[in-house]
Design an enzyme around this catalytic site. Structure first.
Site, PDB file in Angstrom:
ATOM      1  N   GLU A   1       0.753  -1.236  -0.122  1.00 31.18           N
ATOM      2  CA  GLU A   1       0.129  -0.041   0.023  1.00 31.18           C
ATOM      3  C   GLU A   1       0.889   1.372  -0.026  1.00 31.18           C
ATOM      4  O   GLU A   1       1.728   1.306   0.866  1.00 31.18           O
ATOM      5  CB  GLU A   1      -1.030  -0.155   1.175  1.00 31.18           C
ATOM      6  CG  GLU A   1      -1.947  -1.172   1.077  1.00 31.18           C
ATOM      7  CD  GLU A   1      -2.475  -1.546   2.624  1.00 31.18           C
ATOM      8  OE1 GLU A   1      -2.139  -0.958   3.463  1.00 31.18           O
ATOM      9  OE2 GLU A   1      -3.086  -2.500   2.785  1.00 31.18           O
TER      10      GLU A   1
ATOM     11  N   ASP B   1       0.919  -4.320  12.443  1.00 30.63           N
ATOM     12  CA  ASP B   1      -0.426  -4.646  13.042  1.00 30.63           C
ATOM     13  C   ASP B   1      -1.215  -5.022  12.137  1.00 30.63           C
ATOM     14  O   ASP B   1      -2.121  -5.961  12.349  1.00 30.63           O
ATOM     15  CB  ASP B   1      -0.955  -3.297  13.669  1.00 30.63           C
ATOM     16  CG  ASP B   1      -0.096  -2.553  14.464  1.00 30.63           C
ATOM     17  OD1 ASP B   1       0.075  -2.590  15.803  1.00 30.63           O
ATOM     18  OD2 ASP B   1       1.105  -2.040  13.927  1.00 30.63           O
ATOM     19  N   PHE B   2      -1.179  -4.659  10.789  1.00 25.92           N
ATOM     20  CA  PHE B   2      -2.019  -5.222   9.843  1.00 25.92           C
ATOM     21  C   PHE B   2      -1.913  -6.634   9.504  1.00 25.92           C
ATOM     22  O   PHE B   2      -2.802  -7.259   8.660  1.00 25.92           O
ATOM     23  CB  PHE B   2      -1.864  -4.243   8.692  1.00 25.92           C
ATOM     24  CG  PHE B   2      -1.928  -2.785   8.898  1.00 25.92           C
ATOM     25  CD1 PHE B   2      -2.479  -2.232   9.744  1.00 25.92           C
ATOM     26  CD2 PHE B   2      -1.711  -1.883   7.597  1.00 25.92           C
ATOM     27  CE1 PHE B   2      -2.652  -0.929  10.305  1.00 25.92           C
ATOM     28  CE2 PHE B   2      -1.703  -0.670   8.042  1.00 25.92           C
ATOM     29  CZ  PHE B   2      -2.213  -0.156   9.211  1.00 25.92           C
ATOM     30  N   ILE B   3      -1.002  -7.278  10.032  1.00 25.04           N
ATOM     31  CA  ILE B   3      -0.922  -8.770   9.862  1.00 25.04           C
ATOM     32  C   ILE B   3      -1.987  -9.408  10.348  1.00 25.04           C
ATOM     33  O   ILE B   3      -2.348 -10.458   9.864  1.00 25.04           O
ATOM     34  CB  ILE B   3       0.508  -9.321  10.441  1.00 25.04           C
ATOM     35  CG1 ILE B   3       1.058 -10.242   9.518  1.00 25.04           C
ATOM     36  CG2 ILE B   3       0.204  -9.693  11.904  1.00 25.04           C
ATOM     37  CD1 ILE B   3       2.433 -10.790  10.093  1.00 25.04           C
TER      38      ILE B   3
ATOM     39  N   GLN C   1       1.893  -2.354   5.546  1.00 20.92           N
ATOM     40  CA  GLN C   1       2.234  -1.080   5.711  1.00 20.92           C
ATOM     41  C   GLN C   1       2.614  -0.799   7.495  1.00 20.92           C
ATOM     42  O   GLN C   1       3.497  -0.182   7.817  1.00 20.92           O
ATOM     43  CB  GLN C   1       0.953  -0.145   5.592  1.00 20.92           C
ATOM     44  CG  GLN C   1       1.362   1.398   5.628  1.00 20.92           C
ATOM     45  CD  GLN C   1       0.443   2.087   4.808  1.00 20.92           C
ATOM     46  OE1 GLN C   1      -0.848   2.425   5.270  1.00 20.92           O
ATOM     47  NE2 GLN C   1       0.821   2.790   3.693  1.00 20.92           N
ATOM     48  N   PHE C   2       1.953  -1.647   8.181  1.00 22.66           N
ATOM     49  CA  PHE C   2       2.350  -1.840   9.701  1.00 22.66           C
ATOM     50  C   PHE C   2       1.779  -2.879  10.154  1.00 22.66           C
ATOM     51  O   PHE C   2       1.190  -3.677   9.519  1.00 22.66           O
ATOM     52  CB  PHE C   2       1.314  -0.792  10.292  1.00 22.66           C
ATOM     53  CG  PHE C   2       1.508   0.805  10.591  1.00 22.66           C
ATOM     54  CD1 PHE C   2       2.352   1.281  11.176  1.00 22.66           C
ATOM     55  CD2 PHE C   2       0.760   1.525   9.263  1.00 22.66           C
ATOM     56  CE1 PHE C   2       2.324   2.758  11.391  1.00 22.66           C
ATOM     57  CE2 PHE C   2       1.472   2.988   9.430  1.00 22.66           C
ATOM     58  CZ  PHE C   2       1.994   3.378  10.405  1.00 22.66           C
TER      59      PHE C   2
ATOM     60  N   HIS D   1      -1.321   0.806  15.872  1.00 24.15           N
ATOM     61  CA  HIS D   1      -0.054   0.941  15.038  1.00 24.15           C
ATOM     62  C   HIS D   1       1.423   0.729  15.576  1.00 24.15           C
ATOM     63  O   HIS D   1       2.465   1.368  14.952  1.00 24.15           O
ATOM     64  CB  HIS D   1      -0.228   2.387  14.284  1.00 24.15           C
ATOM     65  CG  HIS D   1      -1.390   2.488  13.358  1.00 24.15           C
ATOM     66  ND1 HIS D   1      -2.684   2.722  13.754  1.00 24.15           N
ATOM     67  CD2 HIS D   1      -1.296   2.443  11.914  1.00 24.15           C
ATOM     68  CE1 HIS D   1      -3.466   2.631  12.448  1.00 24.15           C
ATOM     69  NE2 HIS D   1      -2.643   2.718  11.546  1.00 24.15           N
TER      70      HIS D   1
ATOM     71  N   GLU E   1      -5.506  -6.315   2.778  1.00 18.85           N
ATOM     72  CA  GLU E   1      -4.381  -6.900   3.173  1.00 18.85           C
ATOM     73  C   GLU E   1      -4.494  -8.341   2.856  1.00 18.85           C
ATOM     74  O   GLU E   1      -3.635  -9.182   2.607  1.00 18.85           O
ATOM     75  CB  GLU E   1      -4.024  -6.843   4.630  1.00 18.85           C
ATOM     76  CG  GLU E   1      -3.437  -5.496   5.006  1.00 18.85           C
ATOM     77  CD  GLU E   1      -4.454  -4.295   5.155  1.00 18.85           C
ATOM     78  OE1 GLU E   1      -5.693  -4.403   4.919  1.00 18.85           O
ATOM     79  OE2 GLU E   1      -3.943  -3.133   5.233  1.00 18.85           O
TER      80      GLU E   1
END
Lengths: 327, 325
Positions: free
Chosen positions: A29, A85-87, A82-83, A129, A60
Site C-alpha cells: 500500500e 499490526d495489519f498482519i 504498511q504496519f 499501529h 491486506e
C-alpha cells in the site's frame, strides 16, 4: 565504508536484488510515488516502474494471498505490509496458506515470498499501529521470522530472505529506520539462523532483539563502568533460532536476561528461556533466567505511558544488577 | 450462446462424459468408504455438480491454472488429475498427490496447474489472483480459474480479490458454484440477492449466471470468459447454479431441505443424464458407446481404489520431510 540508514539499507538491498532478478517485485500500500509510509521504497517506482513497484488497494488479505499465489507460480514477491499490526488481516493467507503449502502438498510447491513490515512502538501511533507481534508468526511451523537491529544486518538478512525458497516475515523496526551503521555498497548475505554477538562479555548475557539490542548495548556500557562485563547477543532471526550461540554464551557467563519489546506474556522470550532451561547451559546458571518485555496492555498514546510500557535502559541495568546479586 | 461446446469433436465431447462419470464414481466410492469407516477425517462430495467442474475446465489449456475448494475432487479430475493418486491421498498413502499429508481438502498438483484445493472458505481466491499476476507479469498467456462456493462470496477475501483482479485486469475467471446450501441452511438466508453474479458489478467485473447442470452452457460461457481473460480484458465472474446431492460433509442429516426436492434434482436435472441425452439426440454417440464410457470410468475408479489400498503408508521418517521452519 560509508554509513547509511536502516531504511536506506533495506531500499538498497531490495533494489540490488531487483536489478539482478526480474522475478523479484514489491507490492504494498502506498509504496509507489509516495514511497511507502516510512519512505523505504522512495524513488524505486522511478527506477523499476509501476509493474514491479506495485501499488495496491488497502486489501491486506488479497494482496498477501496474491503474493502467495504469485510465489507459488514462479515470482518472488516482496510484500510491504504498511504496519505490522495489519498482519492480523493477512493472517489466513500467511498461516493457513503460505506456511502450509509446501508440507501439505507433499513437497510440491514453494512459496518464495518476503513480508516486510514495520513494527514497534515509540512513534505515538498508539494501540493499533505500534505492536510487536512476532511471537504470533514464530509459533507457526512454515514461517521464518527475521528481526534485524542494524542497517548492516537489515541489508544482509534481507538478501537471505529474498533468496530463500520459503516465506519469510521480515520485521523492520520503525524507530530504527533512521539509525545508521556501516554498510558495504556491494551485496552480501547474512544467513538466516545465525545470531550475532554484538558485544562480548563474561559476567552476564543479555539476549535482545530489534530495538532492545541498542538499549542492551547502552546498558552494557553503563554496567561496564560499574564493573560488570556484559555480553549482548542478538538472535537476528527467531525462526530459525541460533540456539547454539545462545547456549554457548549463557554457559560462559552463567547469567542471562532476555529483553524484547513485545508483551512479555506469551512473548518469544519465553521460548528462548525454555531453550536455555532445557540445554546444558542450565547447569551453568548461577541465577534464575530473567525476562524483560512490555506490560500486558495495549500500547498507550501518551508518550510517557508509551515509554513506560516497554523495557528501558534503566530497567535492563536494574535487572542485570539484581541478577548479579542473585536476586 | 456461442455453441463452442457443441462444435467440439466427438472425441472431446465423449471425454467430457467420461470425466463426469469419473467424478461421480469417485465421490460415490469415497462416500461409501467414509460410511464404512475405511477413510478417516472428513470429506465434501460434489456428486450432482459434475457439469460445472468439467464445463469450467473444458476450454482450458494444459498449462492454465485452477484453485479449488474443500469440495474439490471434481475440479481435480476435470483438470486432469489421476484418480488413483487422488484416492491414495484420501487413504493417506505415500503415493497420494500430497504423499498422504494433505488429504481430501488439499489435493494439489502445482506443476500441472492445479494450485490446490483449500480448507479455508475463500482462502484460495487470492491465490488465483496471484497466479494470474504471475501469468501477466511473465507474459505467459495463462489463465487462472478460481473455484469457490456461494458461501465464500461472503468472505472479505472474495471482495478484495475481485477488486484487485479488476483494477489490474488479471487473467482470472472467478467461478462460483452456487449449490444452494451452506453447511446448515440455504444460501438465501445468507445472501440477500438472487444472483451472486451481480456482485461482480461492484468491481466492474461482468457477471454471468449459468445453469451449472448444463455442461454445454457452462462450457460455452466459460470459453467466452477464458478468452476475455486471456486477451487481457480482465476477469469475469460466473455463477453456476447447481445442486449438491449429498450433505455438506460426511455427517449431515440435511434437515434444511426436503427429500422431495433432492429427488427432483436427481431425477430431472442430473447433469450427466442431460449431457448423455444430448449426445444421443445429436447422434454423437451410440447407446453402446455411452455404456462403454460409463463402464470404463467405473473400472478406472475401481482400479484407483485397488491402487490406493495396495499403496504404502508413509513411513515415520517422512514426518519431518519438507519442513524448513
Amino acid at each position: 565504508m560509508r554509513e547509511i540508514t536502516y531504511a536506506e539499507a533495506v531500499r538498497e538491498g531490495l533494489s540490488q536484488r531487483m536489478r539482478e532478478d526480474s522475478d523479484v517485485f514489491v507490492l504494498g500500500e502506498d509504496i509507489g510515488v509516495y514511497g511507502g509510509a516510512f519512505g523505504v521504497t522512495r524513488g524505486m517506482i522511478e527506477e523499476f516502474g509501476p509493474e514491479r513497484i506495485r501499488n495496491t488497494p488497502i486489501s491486506e488479505a488479497a494482496i498477501t494471498g496474491a503474493a502467495v499465489g504469485a510465489a507459488l507460480t514462479g515470482m518472488k514477491p516482496v510484500l510491504e505490509l504498511q504496519f505490522s499490526d495489519f498482519i492480523t488481516i493477512a493472517m489466513d493467507q500467511l498461516v493457513n496458506q503460505a506456511a502450509k503449502v509446501r508440507y501439505m502438498y507433499g513437497g510440491k510447491g514453494h512459496v518464495p515470498m518476503v513480508v516486510r513490515t514495520p513494527s514497534g512502538s515509540g512513534t505515538g501511533a498508539a494501540a493499533q499501529h505500534s505492536q510487536s507481534l512476532e511471537a504470533w508468526v514464530a509459533h507457526i511451523p512454515g514461517l521464518k521470522v527475521v528481526q534485524p537491529s542494524t542497517a548492516y544486518d537489515a541489508k544482509g538478512l534481507l538478501k537471505a530472505a529474498m533468496e530463500d525458497p520459503n516465506p519469510v516475515i521480515f520485521y523492520e523496526h520503525k524507530v530504527l529506520y533512521k539509525s545508521k551503521s556501516d554498510v558495504p555498497e556491494e551485496e552480501y548475505t547474512i544467513p538466516l539462523g545465525k545470531a550475532d554477538v554484538k558485544k562480548e562479555g563474561t559476567d552476564v548475557t543479555i539476549i535482545a532483539t530489534a530495538i532492545m539490542v541498542h538499549k542492551a548495548l547502552e546498558a552494557a556500557e553503563e554496567l561496564e563502568k560499574r564493573g560488570i562485563s556484559v555480553e549482548v547477543v542478538d538472535p537476528r532471526t527467531l525462526v530459525p533460532l541460533d540456539e547454539e550461540t545462545i547456549i554457548a554464551s549463557v554457559s560462559k557467563t552463567g547469567r542471562v536476561i532476555i529483553v524484547h519489546e513485545a508483551v512479555k506474556r506469551g512473548g518469544f522470550g519465553g521460548e528462548i528461556a525454555g531453550v536455555i532451561a532445557e540445554s546444558e547451559a542450565f547447569d551453568y546458571l548461577d541465577a534464575p533466567i530473567r525476562r524483560l518485555g512490555a506490560l500486558p496492555i495495549p500500547v498507550p498514546y501518551n508518550p510517557v505511558l508509551e515509554k513506560a510500557m516497554i523495557p528501558q535502559v534503566e530497567d535492563i541495568i536494574k535487572a542485570v544488577e539484581e541478577t548479579m546479586r542473585g536476586a | 450462446m456461442t455453441d463452442w461446446a457443441g462444435r467440439q469433436s466427438d472425441e472431446v465431447v465423449k471425454d467430457w462424459l467420461r470425466q463426469m462419470h469419473l467424478i461421480r464414481f469417485f465421490d460415490e466410492k469415497v462416500d461409501e468408504f467414509f460410511a464404512k469407516g475405511m477413510i478417516h477425517g472428513t470429506t465434501h462430495l460434489c456428486v450432482g455438480q459434475e457439469a460445472s467442474a468439467v464445463g469450467a475446465c473444458a476450454p482450458l489449456k494444459d498449462d492454465d491454472m485452477i484453485t479449488s475448494t474443500h469440495r474439490g475432487h471434481g475440479h481435480c479430475i476435470a483438470k486432469g488429475a489421476e484418480p488413483d493418486r487422488m484416492m491414495a491421498e484420501l487413504f493417506g498413502r505415500v503415493t497420494g498427490y500430497c504423499k498422504g499429508k494433505g488429504g481430501s481438502m488439499h489435493i494439489a498438483d502445482v506443476d500441472k496447474g492445479n494450485l490446490g484445493a483449500n480448507g479455508i472458505v475463500g482462502g484460495g481466491i487470492p491465490l488465483a489472483v496471484g497466479a494470474a499476476l504471475t501469468s501477466q507479469m511473465k507474459k505467459q498467456g495463462k489463465v487462472a480459474v478460481c473455484f469457490f462456493g456461494d458461501g465464500a462470496t461472503n468472505e472479505g477475501s472474495f471482495h478484495e480479490s475481485l477488486n484487485l483482479a479488476s483494477i489490474w485486469k488479471l487473467p482470472v475467471v472467478f467461478v462460483c458454484e452456487n449449490n444452494q446450501y451452506g453447511m446448515s441452511g440455504p444460501v438465501k438466508d445468507m445472501v440477500n440477492i438472487e444472483d451472486i453474479a451481480d456482485r461482480g458489478a461492484s468491481y466492474g467485473i461482468p457477471g454471468r449466471v449459468v445453469d451449472g447442470n448444463n455442461l454445454l452452457e457452462m462450457a460455452d460461457v466459460m470459453e467466452e470468459a477464458v478468452m476475455q481473460a486471456r486477451s487481457g480484458s480482465g476477469p469475469v465472474l460466473i455463477e453456476a447454479k447447481t445442486y449438491r446431492w449429498k450433505g455438506h460433509s460426511k455427517s449431515d442429516a440435511k434437515k434444511y431441505r426436503t427429500r422431495e426436492e433432492e429427488k427432483d434434482w436427481r431425477t430431472n436435472k442430473d447433469p450427466i443424464k442431460r449431457f448423455e441425452e444430448w449426445l444421443l439426440e445429436e447422434g454423437r454417440i451410440t447407446k453402446e458407446e455411452a455404456e462403454t464410457i460409463r463402464q470404463s470410468a467405473l473400472d478406472e475408479i475401481n482400479r484407483a481404489v485397488e491402487f490406493a489400498e495396495n499403496s504404502e503408508e508413509p513411513s515415520m521418517d517422512t514426518i519431518l520431510e519438507d519442513v524448513y521452519a
